[in-house]
Design a protein around this motif. Structure first.
Motif, PDB file in Angstrom:
ATOM      1  N   HIS A 343      72.011  49.836  70.427  1.00 60.30           N
ATOM      2  CA  HIS A 343      72.331  48.428  70.699  1.00 60.30           C
ATOM      3  C   HIS A 343      73.791  48.328  71.109  1.00 60.30           C
ATOM      4  CE1 HIS A 343      68.962  48.433  67.966  1.00 60.30           C
ATOM      5  NE2 HIS A 343      68.630  47.245  68.424  1.00 60.30           N
ATOM      6  N   ASN A 344      74.055  47.613  72.175  1.00 63.58           N
ATOM      7  CA  ASN A 344      75.437  47.523  72.611  1.00 63.58           C
ATOM      8  C   ASN A 344      75.677  46.249  73.412  1.00 63.58           C
ATOM      9  OD1 ASN A 344      78.034  48.327  72.813  1.00 63.58           O
ATOM     10  ND2 ASN A 344      77.621  50.198  73.973  1.00 63.58           N
ATOM     11  N   LEU A 345      76.385  45.299  72.801  1.00 62.68           N
ATOM     12  CA  LEU A 345      76.741  44.084  73.535  1.00 62.68           C
ATOM     13  C   LEU A 345      77.969  44.382  74.386  1.00 62.68           C
ATOM     14  CD1 LEU A 345      76.493  41.331  70.789  1.00 62.68           C
ATOM     15  CD2 LEU A 345      74.970  41.645  72.735  1.00 62.68           C
ATOM     16  N   PRO A 346      78.131  43.693  75.524  1.00 62.59           N
ATOM     17  CA  PRO A 346      79.365  43.878  76.292  1.00 62.59           C
ATOM     18  C   PRO A 346      80.558  43.364  75.480  1.00 62.59           C
ATOM     19  CG  PRO A 346      78.064  42.061  77.179  1.00 62.59           C
ATOM     20  CD  PRO A 346      77.223  42.718  76.143  1.00 62.59           C
ATOM     21  N   ASP A 347      81.773  43.839  75.829  1.00 62.42           N
ATOM     22  CA  ASP A 347      82.966  43.495  75.061  1.00 62.42           C
ATOM     23  C   ASP A 347      83.250  41.994  75.012  1.00 62.42           C
ATOM     24  OD1 ASP A 347      83.359  46.091  74.488  1.00 62.42           O
ATOM     25  OD2 ASP A 347      84.866  46.454  76.050  1.00 62.42           O
ATOM     26  N   LEU A 348      82.761  41.263  76.003  1.00 63.96           N
ATOM     27  CA  LEU A 348      83.089  39.835  76.045  1.00 63.96           C
ATOM     28  C   LEU A 348      82.368  39.032  74.965  1.00 63.96           C
ATOM     29  CD1 LEU A 348      80.401  38.358  77.523  1.00 63.96           C
ATOM     30  CD2 LEU A 348      81.362  39.558  79.482  1.00 63.96           C
ATOM     31  N   ALA A 349      81.374  39.634  74.322  1.00 66.01           N
ATOM     32  CA  ALA A 349      80.607  38.874  73.334  1.00 66.01           C
ATOM     33  C   ALA A 349      80.966  39.300  71.916  1.00 66.01           C
ATOM     34  CB  ALA A 349      79.121  39.077  73.569  1.00 66.01           C
ATOM     35  N   TYR A 350      80.971  38.326  71.004  1.00 64.14           N
ATOM     36  CA  TYR A 350      81.277  38.597  69.610  1.00 64.14           C
ATOM     37  C   TYR A 350      80.031  38.378  68.769  1.00 64.14           C
ATOM     38  CZ  TYR A 350      83.061  37.853  64.897  1.00 64.14           C
ATOM     39  OH  TYR A 350      83.261  37.925  63.553  1.00 64.14           O
ATOM     40  N   PHE A 351      79.637  39.382  68.022  1.00 59.07           N
ATOM     41  CA  PHE A 351      78.490  39.239  67.130  1.00 59.07           C
ATOM     42  C   PHE A 351      78.865  39.758  65.756  1.00 59.07           C
ATOM     43  CE2 PHE A 351      74.844  40.878  64.884  1.00 59.07           C
ATOM     44  CZ  PHE A 351      73.990  39.790  64.935  1.00 59.07           C
ATOM     45  N   ASN A 352      78.474  39.022  64.729  1.00 62.27           N
ATOM     46  CA  ASN A 352      78.830  39.391  63.369  1.00 62.27           C
ATOM     47  C   ASN A 352      77.572  39.515  62.506  1.00 62.27           C
ATOM     48  OD1 ASN A 352      79.525  39.056  60.566  1.00 62.27           O
ATOM     49  ND2 ASN A 352      81.578  38.551  61.261  1.00 62.27           N
ATOM     50  N   HIS A 353      77.385  40.690  61.902  1.00 59.64           N
ATOM     51  CA  HIS A 353      76.187  40.887  61.085  1.00 59.64           C
ATOM     52  C   HIS A 353      76.172  40.023  59.828  1.00 59.64           C
ATOM     53  CE1 HIS A 353      74.733  44.371  63.392  1.00 59.64           C
ATOM     54  NE2 HIS A 353      73.589  43.963  62.907  1.00 59.64           N
ATOM     55  N   ALA A 354      77.289  40.030  59.092  1.00 57.89           N
ATOM     56  CA  ALA A 354      77.296  39.316  57.818  1.00 57.89           C
ATOM     57  C   ALA A 354      76.930  37.841  58.009  1.00 57.89           C
ATOM     58  CB  ALA A 354      78.667  39.441  57.152  1.00 57.89           C
ATOM     59  N   VAL A 422      71.362  25.584  63.817  1.00 55.49           N
ATOM     60  CA  VAL A 422      72.609  26.303  64.099  1.00 55.49           C
ATOM     61  C   VAL A 422      73.355  25.619  65.241  1.00 55.49           C
ATOM     62  CG1 VAL A 422      73.615  28.526  64.692  1.00 55.49           C
ATOM     63  CG2 VAL A 422      71.538  28.439  63.332  1.00 55.49           C
ATOM     64  N   GLN A 423      72.594  25.086  66.213  1.00 57.70           N
ATOM     65  CA  GLN A 423      73.249  24.423  67.343  1.00 57.70           C
ATOM     66  C   GLN A 423      74.029  23.180  66.905  1.00 57.70           C
ATOM     67  OE1 GLN A 423      70.661  22.821  70.324  1.00 57.70           O
ATOM     68  NE2 GLN A 423      69.214  21.972  68.875  1.00 57.70           N
ATOM     69  N   ASP A 424      73.592  22.543  65.808  1.00 55.44           N
ATOM     70  CA  ASP A 424      74.313  21.366  65.326  1.00 55.44           C
ATOM     71  C   ASP A 424      75.621  21.753  64.656  1.00 55.44           C
ATOM     72  OD1 ASP A 424      72.162  19.745  66.091  1.00 55.44           O
ATOM     73  OD2 ASP A 424      71.109  20.235  64.228  1.00 55.44           O
ATOM     74  N   CYS A 430      80.812  27.993  73.458  1.00 55.55           N
ATOM     75  CA  CYS A 430      81.174  29.259  74.118  1.00 55.55           C
ATOM     76  C   CYS A 430      82.112  30.089  73.240  1.00 55.55           C
ATOM     77  CB  CYS A 430      81.869  28.995  75.452  1.00 55.55           C
ATOM     78  SG  CYS A 430      81.132  27.690  76.443  1.00 55.55           S
ATOM     79  N   ALA A 431      83.111  29.416  72.651  1.00 60.30           N
ATOM     80  CA  ALA A 431      84.163  30.162  71.963  1.00 60.30           C
ATOM     81  C   ALA A 431      83.656  30.845  70.696  1.00 60.30           C
ATOM     82  CB  ALA A 431      85.315  29.228  71.611  1.00 60.30           C
ATOM     83  N   LYS A 432      82.521  30.382  70.165  1.00 55.27           N
ATOM     84  CA  LYS A 432      81.997  31.042  68.961  1.00 55.27           C
ATOM     85  C   LYS A 432      81.527  32.459  69.273  1.00 55.27           C
ATOM     86  CE  LYS A 432      82.151  27.912  65.587  1.00 55.27           C
ATOM     87  NZ  LYS A 432      81.243  26.897  65.124  1.00 55.27           N
ATOM     88  N   CYS A 433      81.066  32.671  70.487  1.00 58.94           N
ATOM     89  CA  CYS A 433      80.526  33.989  70.832  1.00 58.94           C
ATOM     90  C   CYS A 433      81.372  34.746  71.843  1.00 58.94           C
ATOM     91  CB  CYS A 433      79.122  33.862  71.406  1.00 58.94           C
ATOM     92  SG  CYS A 433      77.998  32.948  70.378  1.00 58.94           S
TER      93      CYS A 433
END
Ligand code: HEC
Ligand code: HEC
Ligand code: HEC
Ligand code: HEC
Ligand code: HEC
Ligand code: HEC
Length: 435
Positions: A343-354, A422-424, A430-433
């Motif tokens: 699994h590998n997201l591009p660097d521009l995206a932020y994902f957090n497991h916790a 979650v959308q609410d 954009c800035a969250k991810c």
């Protein structure tokens, strides 16, 4: 004279009918345009993913103790013990309170090697029976923790009594939900097109009759009428343009599907340097995911285990296997095992497991599929932006035991009747991810 007036009359009627046909034609075109727009936007937002599921809140246990015990057991003991009589690495714990008294159990769990060292006969026999495998010590567990674990073991080993259905429990939607949705839309469009065709057929026939078309005398047989209508249809501009449109529609869908497929590695399952099997370790042996992926409830990365974690068991198990020898040589040469990243997201995206596993209460399989059934890990979700967004639209924020969310949810209930998604909570910002 007579002839002339009837021609005028007929051409008037024909004019009115042409108006009708034009209206139908416009109606038709707007449906097709709509179809293109709908299928593109849906294709973007939902077609991507098959395994995303609505937030799966963990089922609450019967009593506080049992629920706490379940968490403790799953995170600390389940990799070596089953709650049944089945042997995993250590003995099955079903009926443990009949075998041993509480004081012994507490001492054992806090310091198993201490109990063995003290010469306790039972402990030493057990130790020998399990090939001198050392159980981890849980020195920090007080009475609360140990009692909770024992309560859980007891309740889990007892035959299950069906309780009322837990409304918090969300079942996984059928796989390929997004794809199916598109199909439904496309099929309904086809049905609409067919209905419009039938309407056209009727009108064309009427037109024919009014303009005195000879082929459709009332005396003509049904077969002849039908043949004539089909001829008319084939000659009709609307019908021909509809066919062209249908082709454009299909071509567009294929193109967009292709474009969204670029950079998407769904299904990627590279060969790994060591034939490590999740099916065996996480499935059959039920080792907890977090035993190896230690960061998954705590941090951004879940992390890949170091060879030392493998050695907790493999210093004793299957030493002679060539695959296990690879672990030894990695440690001896002090080089990490070069696992191939799946699994590998591009660097521009932020994902957090916790954020997802711990705060959101999601299970691994919501995003990764059933890893515990895979011999070789495979990427099951598309990992596209549409996939993230789609789930944020559908999933509720997990407010259970979270004081921070209680306030937010109260505020939300003032402005909206629906559950807080979650959308609410900014899940589409954009800035969250994006950094
Ligand atoms: C790394 C593996 C491992 C972990 C983790 C582990 N155990 Fe054990 N446990 C064993 C082994 C192996 C034995 C058998 C005795 C031995 O070899 O030391 C055992 C024995 C026991 C026994 C005695 C069983 C009997 O039949 O008399 C109890 C009770 C027990 N463990 C409880 C726990 C609890 C509770 C936890 C979690 C808090 C836990 N263990 C975590 C490996 C483990
Ligand atoms: C005994 C240790 C161990 C356990 C337990 C374990 N894993 Fe893994 N996992 C690994 C190793 C080693 C790799 C890297 C090699 C591979 O991809 O197979 C890995 C890879 C992965 C990957 C792919 C990582 C990437 O490169 O993108 C995922 C996802 C994953 N594990 C999920 C899980 C889940 C979910 C569970 C629990 C059901 C689990 N693992 C249990 C050791 C473990
Ligand atoms: C909690 C104990 C435990 C841990 C931790 C563990 N394993 Fe295992 N592993 C086993 C057991 C038990 C077997 C099955 C041995 C058998 O087939 O008898 C096994 C089998 C294997 C095999 C198959 C060996 C063969 O030739 O059949 C491989 C490869 C393997 N493990 C790799 C790993 C790697 C790599 C890690 C670390 C990421 C790891 N294991 C961590 C217990 C463990
Ligand atoms: C299976 C559903 C699901 C998928 C897929 C998913 N998320 Fe989430 N996400 C959630 C849930 C549920 C929360 C809310 C957790 C909470 O705070 O209760 C969340 C929260 C977040 C937050 C924090 C939002 C906030 O307002 O605090 C970020 C950032 C985020 N996700 C990023 C991502 C990214 C990036 C992806 C795709 C790579 C992704 N998510 C995929 C379910 C999902
Ligand atoms: C909301 C979706 C989601 C959930 C739930 C989730 N993962 Fe992941 N996981 C991802 C994404 C997205 C990536 C890729 C992250 C990246 O490239 O930065 C990933 C990557 C991984 C990796 C590769 C190493 C890393 O940390 O990047 C492992 C291992 C892994 N996940 C294990 C797990 C385990 C174990 C669980 C359950 C306890 C879990 N994941 C739950 C979405 C999820
Ligand atoms: C829930 C998380 C999330 C949110 C919110 C989000 N994105 Fe993304 N975005 C992603 C992920 C993950 C990727 C990487 C997808 C991939 O590799 O296919 C991405 C990719 C992108 C890309 C690059 C596309 C490419 O082809 O490389 C752009 C541009 C982008 N997003 C813009 C936005 C904008 C603008 C917003 C706000 C309106 C936004 N994103 C909101 C998760 C998110």
């Amino acid at each position: 004279m007579e002839n002339n007036s009837s021609v005028v009359l007929q051409s008037e009627k024909v004019g009115v009918l042409h108006l009708y046909i034009n209206m139908i034609r416009k109606f038709y075109k707007s449906i097709l345009a709509l179809a293109v727009v709908v299928s593109i936007s849906l294709g973007n937002a939902t077609a991507q993913d098959s395994t995303s599921a609505a937030s799966a809140a963990p089922a609450a246990g019967a009593g506080g103790d049992v629920a706490k015990g379940e968490g403790l057991f799953k995170n600390n003991c389940a990799q070596c013990h089953a709650v049944t009589a089945e042997v995993v690495v250590g003995p099955g714990l079903a009926g443990i309170e009949e075998r041993r008294d509480y004081a012994w159990l507490k001492k054992w769990i806090n310091n198993p090697m201490g109990v063995i060292g003290s010469g306790d006969k039972y402990a030493n026999e057990l130790y020998a029976k399990y090939n001198k495998t050392q159980m981890t010590a849980f020195g920090a567990f007080g009475d609360d923790e140990v009692k909770a674990i024992l309560a859980y073991v007891k309740s889990a080993a007892a035959p299950k009594v069906e309780g009322p259905v837990d409304p918090n429990k969300v079942t996984q939607p059928a796989e390929t939900g997004g794809g199916k949705f598109i199909n439904v839309i496309l099929i309904s469009l086809l049905v609409i097109m067919a209905l419009v065709l039938v309407a056209l057929l009727g009108i064309l026939q009427l037109l024919n009759r009014l303009s005195g078309g000879e082929s459709l005398e009332s005396s003509a047989s049904f077969g002849e009428k039908l043949k004539a209508s089909f001829k008319n249809i084939a000659a009709n501009k609307t019908v021909r343009s509809a066919i062209v449109w249908a082709f454009i529609l299909l071509a567009t869908k294929a193109t967009f599907d292709g474009m969204y497929g670029i950079g998407v590695h769904q299904g990627y399952a590279p060969k790994q340097p060591i034939a490590f099997s999740h099916k065996l370790h996480a499935g059959e042996m039920k080792i907890n995911c977090a035993y190896c992926h230690t960061g998954v409830y705590k941090g951004k990365q879940s992390g890949i285990p170091s060879a030392n974690i493998c050695m907790n068991c493999h210093n004793a198990i299957k030493r002679e296997s060539p695959e296990i020898q690879k672990i030894y040589s990695a440690i001896e040469s002090n080089k990490p095992i070069e696992w191939v990243r799946v699994h590998n997201l591009p660097d521009l995206a932020y994902f957090n497991h916790a954020q997802h596993t711990n705060v959101g209460g999601l299970e691994c399989k919501n995003c990764h599929g059933e890893i515990e059934k895979m011999e070789v890990v495979q990427q099951r979700s598309s990992l596209t932006m549409g996939w993230c967004i789609d789930c944020h639209r559908k999933s509720e924020v997990n407010g259970k035991d979270n004081g921070y969310y209680t306030k937010l949810m109260e505020a939300h209930s003032l402005v909206s009747k629906g559950a807080m998604k979650v959308q609410d909570n900014g899940g589409l910002e954009c800035a969250k991810c994006h950094y």
